[in-house]
Design a protein around this motif. Sequence first.
Motif, mmCIF file in Angstrom:
data_model
loop_
_atom_site.group_PDB
_atom_site.id
_atom_site.type_symbol
_atom_site.label_atom_id
_atom_site.label_comp_id
_atom_site.label_asym_id
_atom_site.label_seq_id
_atom_site.Cartn_x
_atom_site.Cartn_y
_atom_site.Cartn_z
ATOM 1 N N TYR A 91 -11.901 -3.291 4.662
ATOM 2 C CA TYR A 91 -10.224 -4.124 5.343
ATOM 3 C C TYR A 91 -9.315 -3.090 5.720
ATOM 4 O O TYR A 91 -8.658 -3.456 6.113
ATOM 5 C CB TYR A 91 -9.878 -5.091 4.719
ATOM 6 N N CYS A 92 -8.544 -2.190 4.012
ATOM 7 C CA CYS A 92 -8.359 -1.920 4.128
ATOM 8 C C CYS A 92 -8.164 -0.207 5.737
ATOM 9 O O CYS A 92 -7.065 -0.231 6.064
ATOM 10 C CB CYS A 92 -7.718 -1.108 3.168
ATOM 11 N N ASP A 93 -9.498 0.210 4.953
ATOM 12 C CA ASP A 93 -9.695 0.672 6.053
ATOM 13 C C ASP A 93 -9.311 0.511 7.436
ATOM 14 O O ASP A 93 -9.359 1.387 8.184
ATOM 15 C CB ASP A 93 -11.500 1.529 5.588
ATOM 16 N N LEU A 94 -9.981 -0.760 7.308
ATOM 17 C CA LEU A 94 -10.063 -0.647 9.437
ATOM 18 C C LEU A 94 -8.134 -1.376 10.042
ATOM 19 O O LEU A 94 -8.113 -1.108 10.382
ATOM 20 C CB LEU A 94 -10.888 -2.580 9.305
ATOM 21 N N ARG A 95 -8.123 -1.535 8.623
ATOM 22 C CA ARG A 95 -6.528 -1.564 8.674
ATOM 23 C C ARG A 95 -5.740 -1.096 9.021
ATOM 24 O O ARG A 95 -5.239 -0.466 10.539
ATOM 25 C CB ARG A 95 -5.897 -2.492 7.395
ATOM 26 N N GLU A 96 -5.560 0.000 8.739
ATOM 27 C CA GLU A 96 -5.474 1.683 8.713
ATOM 28 C C GLU A 96 -6.477 2.688 10.379
ATOM 29 O O GLU A 96 -5.249 3.084 10.554
ATOM 30 C CB GLU A 96 -6.195 2.992 8.386
ATOM 31 N N PHE A 97 -7.545 2.019 10.500
ATOM 32 C CA PHE A 97 -7.631 2.585 11.713
ATOM 33 C C PHE A 97 -7.084 1.726 12.870
ATOM 34 O O PHE A 97 -7.101 1.909 14.186
ATOM 35 C CB PHE A 97 -9.303 2.297 11.960
ATOM 36 N N ALA A 98 -7.596 0.427 12.830
ATOM 37 C CA ALA A 98 -5.832 -0.740 14.254
ATOM 38 C C ALA A 98 -5.240 0.379 14.263
ATOM 39 O O ALA A 98 -4.469 -0.111 14.814
ATOM 40 C CB ALA A 98 -6.639 -2.063 13.404
ATOM 41 N N LYS A 99 -4.339 0.544 13.409
ATOM 42 C CA LYS A 99 -3.154 1.086 13.478
ATOM 43 C C LYS A 99 -3.256 1.994 14.361
ATOM 44 O O LYS A 99 -2.117 2.954 14.535
ATOM 45 C CB LYS A 99 -2.080 1.069 11.686
ATOM 46 N N LYS A 100 -3.856 2.987 13.513
ATOM 47 C CA LYS A 100 -4.496 4.420 14.376
ATOM 48 C C LYS A 100 -4.103 4.678 15.857
ATOM 49 O O LYS A 100 -3.811 4.787 16.717
ATOM 50 C CB LYS A 100 -5.552 5.318 13.864
ATOM 51 N N LEU A 101 -5.424 2.825 16.041
ATOM 52 C CA LEU A 101 -5.476 2.619 17.477
ATOM 53 C C LEU A 101 -4.466 2.145 18.734
ATOM 54 O O LEU A 101 -4.326 2.209 19.472
ATOM 55 C CB LEU A 101 -6.632 1.692 17.787
ATOM 56 N N GLY A 102 -3.211 2.268 17.948
ATOM 57 C CA GLY A 102 -1.916 1.614 18.584
ATOM 58 C C GLY A 102 -1.184 -0.477 18.026
ATOM 59 O O GLY A 102 -0.717 -1.280 18.955
ATOM 60 N N VAL A 103 -2.015 -0.311 17.306
ATOM 61 C CA VAL A 103 -2.017 -2.129 16.855
ATOM 62 C C VAL A 103 -0.395 -2.064 15.803
ATOM 63 O O VAL A 103 -0.602 -0.756 14.886
ATOM 64 C CB VAL A 103 -2.860 -2.207 16.016
ATOM 65 N N ASP A 104 0.237 -3.067 16.301
ATOM 66 C CA ASP A 104 1.284 -3.047 15.452
ATOM 67 C C ASP A 104 1.239 -3.136 13.503
ATOM 68 O O ASP A 104 0.638 -4.268 13.771
ATOM 69 C CB ASP A 104 2.659 -4.478 15.898
ATOM 70 N N LYS A 105 1.976 -2.309 12.243
ATOM 71 C CA LYS A 105 1.316 -2.526 11.461
ATOM 72 C C LYS A 105 1.976 -4.207 11.345
ATOM 73 O O LYS A 105 1.496 -4.353 10.190
ATOM 74 C CB LYS A 105 2.060 -1.144 10.401
ATOM 75 N N LYS A 106 2.610 -4.581 11.187
ATOM 76 C CA LYS A 106 3.210 -6.125 10.961
ATOM 77 C C LYS A 106 1.746 -6.505 11.767
ATOM 78 O O LYS A 106 2.092 -7.583 10.633
ATOM 79 C CB LYS A 106 4.654 -6.554 12.316
ATOM 80 N N ARG A 107 1.060 -6.500 12.103
ATOM 81 C CA ARG A 107 -0.061 -7.754 12.361
ATOM 82 C C ARG A 107 -1.470 -7.730 11.582
ATOM 83 O O ARG A 107 -2.217 -7.957 11.966
ATOM 84 C CB ARG A 107 -0.381 -7.257 14.307
ATOM 85 N N VAL A 108 -1.627 -6.567 10.928
ATOM 86 C CA VAL A 108 -2.381 -5.832 10.300
ATOM 87 C C VAL A 108 -2.526 -6.638 8.625
ATOM 88 O O VAL A 108 -3.083 -6.116 7.512
ATOM 89 C CB VAL A 108 -3.244 -4.922 10.305
ATOM 90 N N PHE A 109 -0.863 -7.099 8.399
ATOM 91 C CA PHE A 109 -0.476 -7.066 6.909
ATOM 92 C C PHE A 109 -0.828 -6.153 5.970
ATOM 93 O O PHE A 109 -0.862 -4.526 6.445
ATOM 94 C CB PHE A 109 -1.035 -8.562 6.589
ATOM 95 N N GLY A 110 -1.547 -6.599 4.400
ATOM 96 C CA GLY A 110 -2.219 -6.144 3.454
ATOM 97 C C GLY A 110 -1.094 -5.123 3.162
ATOM 98 O O GLY A 110 -1.254 -3.585 2.772
ATOM 99 N N GLU A 111 -0.142 -6.127 2.820
ATOM 100 C CA GLU A 111 0.924 -5.323 1.333
ATOM 101 C C GLU A 111 -0.193 -4.710 0.787
ATOM 102 O O GLU A 111 0.698 -3.287 -0.118
ATOM 103 C CB GLU A 111 1.849 -5.752 1.481
ATOM 104 N N TRP A 112 -0.888 -5.149 -0.011
ATOM 105 C CA TRP A 112 -1.768 -4.769 -1.296
ATOM 106 C C TRP A 112 -2.943 -3.167 -0.957
ATOM 107 O O TRP A 112 -3.118 -2.637 -1.927
ATOM 108 C CB TRP A 112 -2.849 -5.652 -1.253
ATOM 109 N N CYS A 113 -2.971 -2.896 0.014
ATOM 110 C CA CYS A 113 -3.358 -1.570 0.481
ATOM 111 C C CYS A 113 -2.689 -0.636 -0.242
ATOM 112 O O CYS A 113 -1.544 -0.407 0.439
ATOM 113 C CB CYS A 113 -3.869 -1.685 1.902
ATOM 114 N N LYS A 114 -3.389 0.148 -0.362
ATOM 115 C CA LYS A 114 -2.882 1.732 -0.915
ATOM 116 C C LYS A 114 -2.300 3.029 0.064
ATOM 117 O O LYS A 114 -3.678 2.747 1.050
ATOM 118 C CB LYS A 114 -3.775 1.862 -2.159
#
Length: 220
Positions: free
Chosen positions: A197-220
């Motif tokens: 899920y942390c990898d998917l967060r980074e992937f979504a942000k890379k695609l242009g999704v706002d980082k505030k919309r993927v949450f995940g403060e616990w991901c390194k």
Amino acid sequence: MKKYLISTVLISSLLFSCQTGEDKSNVMTETNTDSLEKEALAAANNYTAEKDSVCKCIDTNLFDPNKFLPPFDKSEKVVLYDFNTILSPGTSTKTWEGLLKGSPINKNVKAIEVIKEIELTDDNKKELQHILFDKIEKCSTDKYSTLGTDCLYDPHHCFVFFDKKGVAIDFLEICFICDARRSSRKNEFGSFCGNTYCDLREFAKKLGVDKKRVFGEWCK
């Protein structure tokens, strides 16, 4: 008579000392219980737990990056939808099931509001397949902190797979709030090991999704 009085006094003293000890024991027990309750309340949202293992994803590179696995192999187009829902958390929109049956998004009831619609490039699709399928778990014994709260499923992102005719053939809906997923169950979409899920967060942000919309403060 004196012996009797002495014996009585000694017995009384012993009984009194035992009662005093019991009282102290009870007080200590109550104090400990209260302390534990306070600790439990303080750790309601986050607690430290000892597990048999801590697992993380590691790359295997077992699959040919130039060959797609289902449903990538039958998909001409993969789209990431970034959306909001008007339904209460924990309620499935059923939007994507309808899409698979040929209905357009929000045909009858406007269950979702699409914020962004991002079409993946071939390189994006290869990266997504790698995140989902080309990894295994590597585990080690340790202590770690983990979320301890219940979470209602409240997704805001979904990967939809379309064939050459533009027909939706599968979907992978993601809830980044509580790290959960939903799909048509035609495909397993990998094992979702360790930090998927942390990898998917980074992937979504890379695609242009706002980082505030993927949450995940616990991901390194």
